[in-house]
Scaffold this motif. Structure first.
Motif, PDB file in Angstrom:
ATOM      1  N   VAL A 280     157.444 106.964  41.817  1.00 20.15           N
ATOM      2  CA  VAL A 280     158.519 107.960  41.791  1.00 20.15           C
ATOM      3  C   VAL A 280     159.695 107.441  40.972  1.00 20.15           C
ATOM      4  O   VAL A 280     160.258 108.158  40.123  1.00 20.15           O
ATOM      5  CB  VAL A 280     158.966 108.303  43.228  1.00 20.15           C
ATOM      6  CG1 VAL A 280     160.192 109.216  43.193  1.00 20.15           C
ATOM      7  CG2 VAL A 280     157.831 108.980  43.982  1.00 20.15           C
ATOM      8  N   LEU A 281     160.095 106.196  41.213  1.00 17.17           N
ATOM      9  CA  LEU A 281     161.225 105.636  40.464  1.00 17.17           C
ATOM     10  C   LEU A 281     160.896 105.548  38.983  1.00 17.17           C
ATOM     11  O   LEU A 281     161.714 105.923  38.127  1.00 17.17           O
ATOM     12  CB  LEU A 281     161.566 104.242  41.006  1.00 17.17           C
ATOM     13  CG  LEU A 281     162.669 103.483  40.251  1.00 17.17           C
ATOM     14  CD1 LEU A 281     163.959 104.276  40.229  1.00 17.17           C
ATOM     15  CD2 LEU A 281     162.873 102.099  40.849  1.00 17.17           C
ATOM     16  N   PHE A 282     159.695 105.065  38.664  1.00 20.69           N
ATOM     17  CA  PHE A 282     159.323 104.973  37.262  1.00 20.69           C
ATOM     18  C   PHE A 282     159.256 106.350  36.618  1.00 20.69           C
ATOM     19  O   PHE A 282     159.645 106.531  35.451  1.00 20.69           O
ATOM     20  CB  PHE A 282     157.979 104.271  37.124  1.00 20.69           C
ATOM     21  CG  PHE A 282     157.481 104.205  35.708  1.00 20.69           C
ATOM     22  CD1 PHE A 282     158.172 103.486  34.744  1.00 20.69           C
ATOM     23  CD2 PHE A 282     156.336 104.882  35.330  1.00 20.69           C
ATOM     24  CE1 PHE A 282     157.725 103.430  33.435  1.00 20.69           C
ATOM     25  CE2 PHE A 282     155.875 104.831  34.026  1.00 20.69           C
ATOM     26  CZ  PHE A 282     156.566 104.104  33.071  1.00 20.69           C
ATOM     27  N   ALA A 283     158.761 107.340  37.373  1.00 17.13           N
ATOM     28  CA  ALA A 283     158.711 108.699  36.837  1.00 17.13           C
ATOM     29  C   ALA A 283     160.108 109.204  36.504  1.00 17.13           C
ATOM     30  O   ALA A 283     160.321 109.836  35.469  1.00 17.13           O
ATOM     31  CB  ALA A 283     158.036 109.629  37.846  1.00 17.13           C
ATOM     32  N   ALA A 284     161.061 108.948  37.397  1.00  9.86           N
ATOM     33  CA  ALA A 284     162.430 109.390  37.132  1.00  9.86           C
ATOM     34  C   ALA A 284     162.997 108.711  35.894  1.00  9.86           C
ATOM     35  O   ALA A 284     163.645 109.345  35.049  1.00  9.86           O
ATOM     36  CB  ALA A 284     163.308 109.098  38.354  1.00  9.86           C
ATOM     37  N   LEU A 285     162.750 107.401  35.763  1.00 11.11           N
ATOM     38  CA  LEU A 285     163.236 106.680  34.588  1.00 11.11           C
ATOM     39  C   LEU A 285     162.563 107.187  33.314  1.00 11.11           C
ATOM     40  O   LEU A 285     163.230 107.410  32.288  1.00 11.11           O
ATOM     41  CB  LEU A 285     162.978 105.183  34.756  1.00 11.11           C
ATOM     42  CG  LEU A 285     163.815 104.451  35.804  1.00 11.11           C
ATOM     43  CD1 LEU A 285     163.303 103.026  35.988  1.00 11.11           C
ATOM     44  CD2 LEU A 285     165.285 104.440  35.395  1.00 11.11           C
ATOM     45  N   ALA A 286     161.232 107.341  33.366  1.00 14.49           N
ATOM     46  CA  ALA A 286     160.516 107.809  32.186  1.00 14.49           C
ATOM     47  C   ALA A 286     160.950 109.215  31.800  1.00 14.49           C
ATOM     48  O   ALA A 286     161.101 109.532  30.618  1.00 14.49           O
ATOM     49  CB  ALA A 286     159.012 107.766  32.442  1.00 14.49           C
ATOM     50  N   CYS A 287     161.158 110.067  32.810  1.00 16.81           N
ATOM     51  CA  CYS A 287     161.640 111.422  32.540  1.00 16.81           C
ATOM     52  C   CYS A 287     162.983 111.380  31.822  1.00 16.81           C
ATOM     53  O   CYS A 287     163.194 112.071  30.828  1.00 16.81           O
ATOM     54  CB  CYS A 287     161.745 112.201  33.839  1.00 16.81           C
ATOM     55  SG  CYS A 287     162.330 113.890  33.644  1.00 16.81           S
ATOM     56  N   ALA A 288     163.887 110.525  32.313  1.00 15.55           N
ATOM     57  CA  ALA A 288     165.186 110.394  31.664  1.00 15.55           C
ATOM     58  C   ALA A 288     165.029 109.880  30.238  1.00 15.55           C
ATOM     59  O   ALA A 288     165.737 110.318  29.314  1.00 15.55           O
ATOM     60  CB  ALA A 288     166.075 109.458  32.469  1.00 15.55           C
ATOM     61  N   GLY A 289     164.093 108.943  30.044  1.00 17.76           N
ATOM     62  CA  GLY A 289     163.868 108.426  28.704  1.00 17.76           C
ATOM     63  C   GLY A 289     163.371 109.494  27.754  1.00 17.76           C
ATOM     64  O   GLY A 289     163.826 109.583  26.597  1.00 17.76           O
ATOM     65  N   PHE A 290     162.436 110.329  28.210  1.00 16.89           N
ATOM     66  CA  PHE A 290     161.919 111.379  27.344  1.00 16.89           C
ATOM     67  C   PHE A 290     162.976 112.459  27.077  1.00 16.89           C
ATOM     68  O   PHE A 290     163.003 113.052  25.989  1.00 16.89           O
ATOM     69  CB  PHE A 290     160.667 111.991  27.956  1.00 16.89           C
ATOM     70  CG  PHE A 290     159.489 111.062  27.938  1.00 16.89           C
ATOM     71  CD1 PHE A 290     159.118 110.408  26.784  1.00 16.89           C
ATOM     72  CD2 PHE A 290     158.763 110.820  29.095  1.00 16.89           C
ATOM     73  CE1 PHE A 290     158.033 109.540  26.763  1.00 16.89           C
ATOM     74  CE2 PHE A 290     157.682 109.961  29.089  1.00 16.89           C
ATOM     75  CZ  PHE A 290     157.318 109.310  27.922  1.00 16.89           C
ATOM     76  N   VAL A 291     163.831 112.710  28.065  1.00 11.69           N
ATOM     77  CA  VAL A 291     164.939 113.636  27.823  1.00 11.69           C
ATOM     78  C   VAL A 291     165.841 113.081  26.720  1.00 11.69           C
ATOM     79  O   VAL A 291     166.272 113.804  25.819  1.00 11.69           O
ATOM     80  CB  VAL A 291     165.733 113.880  29.114  1.00 11.69           C
ATOM     81  CG1 VAL A 291     167.045 114.602  28.808  1.00 11.69           C
ATOM     82  CG2 VAL A 291     164.904 114.705  30.097  1.00 11.69           C
ATOM     83  N   CYS A 292     166.108 111.784  26.787  1.00  9.45           N
ATOM     84  CA  CYS A 292     166.925 111.152  25.742  1.00  9.45           C
ATOM     85  C   CYS A 292     166.229 111.235  24.381  1.00  9.45           C
ATOM     86  O   CYS A 292     166.869 111.498  23.359  1.00  9.45           O
ATOM     87  CB  CYS A 292     167.211 109.696  26.095  1.00  9.45           C
ATOM     88  SG  CYS A 292     168.360 109.480  27.462  1.00  9.45           S
ATOM     89  N   ALA A 293     164.903 111.010  24.365  1.00  5.20           N
ATOM     90  CA  ALA A 293     164.163 111.108  23.109  1.00  5.20           C
ATOM     91  C   ALA A 293     164.203 112.531  22.565  1.00  5.20           C
ATOM     92  O   ALA A 293     164.382 112.750  21.353  1.00  5.20           O
ATOM     93  CB  ALA A 293     162.719 110.659  23.314  1.00  5.20           C
ATOM     94  N   GLY A 294     164.030 113.510  23.463  1.00  5.24           N
ATOM     95  CA  GLY A 294     164.107 114.906  23.025  1.00  5.24           C
ATOM     96  C   GLY A 294     165.480 115.265  22.498  1.00  5.24           C
ATOM     97  O   GLY A 294     165.615 115.975  21.492  1.00  5.24           O
TER      98      GLY A 294
END
Length: 446
Positions: A280-294
């Motif tokens: 769950v924590l990694f998913a939240a971090l990865a989601c934030a990372g992809f939002v930043c990439a987008g």
């Protein structure tokens, strides 16, 4: 031969949809995959081997499959990529032995190789057929990259949340495992959902991506034309200084992302104490990372205007990404609120920079090649990413934990950024375009 009948706006919408559908299943695997391998009893060395099998398979097939797209067409190759990914996701979700998981990783690499160029090549072909070779490409490429990041973000968040949600009910996860004799774990469910999405992707590709009519390609045509376009693609990387910068940048990005993907899930699980909560924590971090990439991709045209051109935008993006990895490195051995905040900021900066640099790099590449070799050129770029990522993953798997793996990734990105300090030597685009044009009588390209 007439080009596709879609206008630029319609082509852009369909390209964005294809990007989202293709990358959503991968996003569903990002949070649970390494944790699933661990739950199956696999060691970190074995997991690094699976990731290497994925990357090395993709690297080995990049150029042949890129040439295949230029010979047979974008749509057929994209559909084949979706079917391979469907099979791979099923094997990884249900496999319990190293050889099954390794086959799944290799098939996923084959699907990645098939998919690395055809969708973008189809979009550029369609837009240029409608508006000419001077048509704006950066806007559509940026939107496709943003859609990719959004799909990865949504998939990662969902893929991390599903196993955790299955554990909320009274023994729901345990009943799921018992009902399937241990074959389906809660961590398997996101991968099975991804396999369902792959069916939708294949259906959409086959019905929504019109191509110009092509002469029927026989096995002899494929065997003759694919090696010719592969050889031309390799020559392009050796002849053109700007293309060499793009390829070296792709390799640096592959190294950096490999380090993050291998190290961050374990870092998150260690922080939370369990695999499910770590996912769950990694998913939240990865989601934030992809939002930043987008966000970085979406702002790429504006960034290029503000800094004075696409080459300077690449310099700024890769340089910012390097700073993000350095922050992740210096905080890797620290605990407390401040190191955690700095690590999250570094993670966001990494993906913001990579997202910002990507569309400008790809536009530069497309200006150097024409439709007959466009997918091959993109495959050369993806080859650099996959090969460097595989090698970096193997190195990271044997390095001691701590700052060193993160810092090495930052050095790779910084070195790639410094290549763009000076403008690339001017060269007429017709020369490299001619290098990728098939010989007279060949049927490659639209």
């Amino acid at each position: 031969m007439n080009g596709p009948s879609l206008d630029a706006s319609a082509a852009r919408r369909r390209y964005v949809t294809v990007c989202a559908l293709f990358w959503l299943p991968l996003g569903l695997t990002i949070a649970p995959l390494i944790l699933l391998f661990s739950a199956r009893g696999m060691s970190m060395a074995a997991i690094a081997g699976f990731l290497a099998a994925h990357s090395l398979t993709a690297a080995a097939l990049e150029l042949p499959t890129g040439g295949l797209s230029d010979v047979l067409g974008r749509r057929a190759v994209l559909a084949a990529a979706g079917l391979l990914d469907l099979t791979a996701l099923t094997l990884q979700a249900l496999g319990t032995t190293p050889w099954l998981l390794g086959i799944g990783a290799a098939l996923m690499g084959a699907g990645r190789a098939l998919s690395s160029g055809p969708a973008e090549a189809w979009y550029v072909d369609t837009v240029q057929a409608h508006a000419g070779p001077g048509a704006d490409l950066r806007t559509g490429l940026a939107r496709g990259s943003s859609a990719t990041s959004a799909a990865l973000a949504a998939g990662t968040l969902l893929g991390g949340a599903l196993p955790w949600l299955l554990g909320l009910g009274p023994d729901l996860g345990a009943r799921l495992v018992e009902a399937t004799s241990g074959v389906v774990l809660p961590l398997s469910v996101p991968l099975l959902l991804g396999a369902v999405v792959e069916l939708a992707f294949v259906s959409y590709v086959w019905t929504a991506l019109p191509e110009p009519p092509r002469p029927a390609a026989t096995l002899r045509d494929v065997l003759r034309d694919v090696p010719a376009t592969v050889t031309a693609g390799l020559r392009l990387g050796g002849r053109d200084a700007l293309v060499r910068r793009v390829l070296l940048g792709a390799g640096a990005v592959g190294s950096a992302v490999a380090a993050v993907e291998l190290l961050l899930p374990g870092r998150a699980a260690a922080l939370t104490g369990t695999s499910e909560s770590g996912a769950v924590l990694f998913a939240a971090l990865a989601c934030a990372g992809f939002v930043c990439a987008g966000l970085g991709s979406r702002l790429a045209p504006l960034t290029a205007r503000l800094v004075g051109g696409g080459e300077r935008a690449v310099l700024a993006g890769l340089g910012g990404g390097a700073c993000g990895l350095f922050l992740l490195g210096v905080t890797s051995a620290s605990t407390g609120m401040l190191p955690a905040v700095l690590a999250v900021a570094g993670y966001g900066l990494l993906y913001l920079g990579l997202g910002s640099a990507g569309p400008s790099q790809n536009e530069a590449l497309h200006r150097r090649v024409d439709g007959s070799g466009r997918a091959t050129a993109l495959s050369v770029q993806s080859l650099a990413t996959q090969l460097a990522g595989a090698l970096a993953g193997l190195v990271v798997g044997v390095l001691p934990p701590g700052p060193l793996p993160w810092v090495l990734g930052g050095i790779a990105l910084l070195s790639a950024a410094l290549l763009w300090v000076r403008p690339a030597p001017a060269r007429a685009p017709t020369a490299p375009e001619a290098a990728l044009r098939p010989r007279a009588g060949h049927r490659a390209g639209p």
